[in-house]
Write an enzyme that holds these catalytic residues in place. Sequence first.
Site, short mmCIF file in Angstrom:
data_model
loop_
_atom_site.label_atom_id
_atom_site.label_comp_id
_atom_site.label_asym_id
_atom_site.label_seq_id
_atom_site.Cartn_x
_atom_site.Cartn_y
_atom_site.Cartn_z
N GLU A 146 -16.81 51.76 27.42
CA GLU A 146 -17.87 51.82 28.42
C GLU A 146 -18.22 53.29 28.58
O GLU A 146 -17.31 54.11 28.74
CB GLU A 146 -17.40 51.26 29.77
CG GLU A 146 -18.56 51.21 30.76
CD GLU A 146 -18.16 51.02 32.23
OE1 GLU A 146 -16.97 51.16 32.55
OE2 GLU A 146 -19.07 50.74 33.04
N ARG A 197 -1.48 49.79 25.96
CA ARG A 197 -2.17 51.08 25.98
C ARG A 197 -1.16 52.21 25.92
O ARG A 197 0.03 52.04 26.16
CB ARG A 197 -3.04 51.19 27.21
CG ARG A 197 -2.24 51.07 28.50
CD ARG A 197 -3.08 51.25 29.77
NE ARG A 197 -4.43 51.66 29.53
CZ ARG A 197 -5.49 51.13 30.14
NH1 ARG A 197 -5.33 50.15 31.00
NH2 ARG A 197 -6.69 51.57 29.92
N LYS A 234 -9.42 56.77 33.32
CA LYS A 234 -10.69 57.46 33.46
C LYS A 234 -10.97 57.76 34.93
O LYS A 234 -11.58 58.77 35.25
CB LYS A 234 -11.82 56.59 32.89
CG LYS A 234 -11.91 56.68 31.36
CD LYS A 234 -13.30 56.26 30.90
CE LYS A 234 -13.22 55.12 29.93
NZ LYS A 234 -14.55 54.62 29.53
#
Length: 570
Positions: free
Chosen positions: A36, A267, A277
């Site tokens: 994104e 992750r 983020k």
Amino acid sequence: MSDDNRQASDFVRDIVAEDLRTNKWDGRVITRFPPEPNGYLHIGHAKSICLNFGIAEEFRDKAPGGAQCHLRYDDTNPTKEEQEYIDSIKADVRWLGFDWGEHEYYASEYFDQLYEWAVQLIQAGKAYVCDLDGDQVREHRGTLTQPGKDSPYRNRSVKENLDLFERMRAGEFPDGSRTLRARIDMASPNLNMRDPVMYRIMRAVHPHVGDKWCIYPTYDWTHGQSDSIERITHSICTLEFENHRPLYDWFCDALGIYHPQQIEFARLNLTYTVMSKRKLLELVKGGHVRGWDDPRMPTLCGLRRRGYSPEAIRNFCKVIGVNKYESTIDIALLEHCLREHLNRTSPRVMAVLRPLKVIIDNYPEGQTEMLEAINNPEDPSAGTRQVPFSRVLYIEQDDFREDPPRKFFRLAPGREVRLRYAYYITCTSVVKDEAGNVTELHCTYDPATRGGDSPDGRKVKVTLHWVAADQALPVEVRLYDNLFTVPDPDDVPPGMDYKNNLNLNSLEVVPQAWVEPSLKGAAPLSRYQFERLGYFCVDPDSTPEKTVFNRTVTLKDSWAKIEKSQSQLP
RNA sequence: UGGGCCGUGGUGCAAUUGGUAGCACGUCUGACUCUGGAUCAGAAGGUUCAAGGUUCGAGUCCUUGCGGCCCAGCCA
């Protein structure tokens, strides 16, 4: 050269290989990296990039139906996304060394198709317009242990739903007043199946498709079908989407469209840093760092500016593997991969960070001579260069002790050491200021040791780096340490957050250090090893007047280790 | 206390699919060296979450526990 360039297998690659063997996807392997554009890419994304693009590369010759990896922006929330991020993502993926060819896609370009599919679901009685507001939707959702309640709007007629949805799109209703929801099961133990929202009314200009829409599809309603449209075979994502897989399956089945296989992996977590983020954005906005590309940031642009090479990062991603359980990797492993690459590729150069003046009393005043230095002992083809030597030099303050402790091999009164590629020198006297600080050293040199070897076979314990005072270039050097003081920044007492663990000494600026003249005009982002100190990279802040160096990482320093353990003794 | 996923040296990964735990990082020795770098050699470190069970044999299979992560955004 690294001893093993092959990519070890892992459970994801095993699945891909097995699917190829059974011809599950007509011999095709299509993956995708779906960011994104709401922030900059970080090293955690590098793991995903290396996985997705890596698989496409590795299976290129093995997949009769072709192997490719798409770059697709999952740009479904215009309130958080920006063109700046879209651009940076492309730059970072390219810098890492991957190429998506023609396959650059945007979920926002699928909005028309998604809208049609939504209509199709409404017609099938599988979606409805809901007038509940956010709070009410939450109340109806139930909890982890209690089933939800049906929305009072759940049983509207197809005709009414079609009309309302059409008018949502036409902009007849205020933001947030209605949603389109899938009609699944409000009692499902999987909360994602409790009539999830597919569309929200949101008047926002989209960075990629402008003001065409006032309703935007949610990620859940977009992601799986985007993969379907692109005929992705293996939709690789992180663990937290495992609970969403049944929903994506439900959508594809309800629509009767091509159905990719989703595979989840853990992750990346790294010690002494944060990797979300949201937190990285907060560090930037809160001024805790100088920007997304601050060399202390784990962002790819930050690492690049710090001096990391793409090769080092790719090798790191190879070494850490991919698995299904959360783990935290020691930052030391990243630094190991970094040094491993930089050692092979970085030209050596001499620089003095904290200068201590050395006067060679028996060296002719006003004389300068050029001495030959090896550019990279690991790479003979890198050749040699000339460095100037003269009567007044700078050495590192750390390289002299008036009263040397045990195991300190460097310069001290009466002691002889070698100046790299130059001469043996012996310290004859020490000059101090009123406060008792050593301000300069007087030494003698042995002309017979020119180049650094003594014809009589005399040995010295150590070799020091140096620069000739009148020839050296003044530069600024920025020294970095971990951004956080503890391995897990999120490990804090109640009421505090990760920012309490920020390392306030993570940046140290040396306004004036000295480097050998060969570094004049060094290009931004070029990497060097400052002998005995570490790897350094030219910062883009550099001007023609003043070069700025970032310390990428220190060399392994066994004296520092000894010193530390000595200081810890009672 | 619902559901999903997952537990192998300090850390990260392996183990030919049931054959007697191996590699890397880190740590510690030593050798070599014109970077106290690099390189090389070696050492320490694991009752494979636990307990039962199946089996000649279990990290791998079964059962039951325990522990960790994720999910109650109109974020992704």
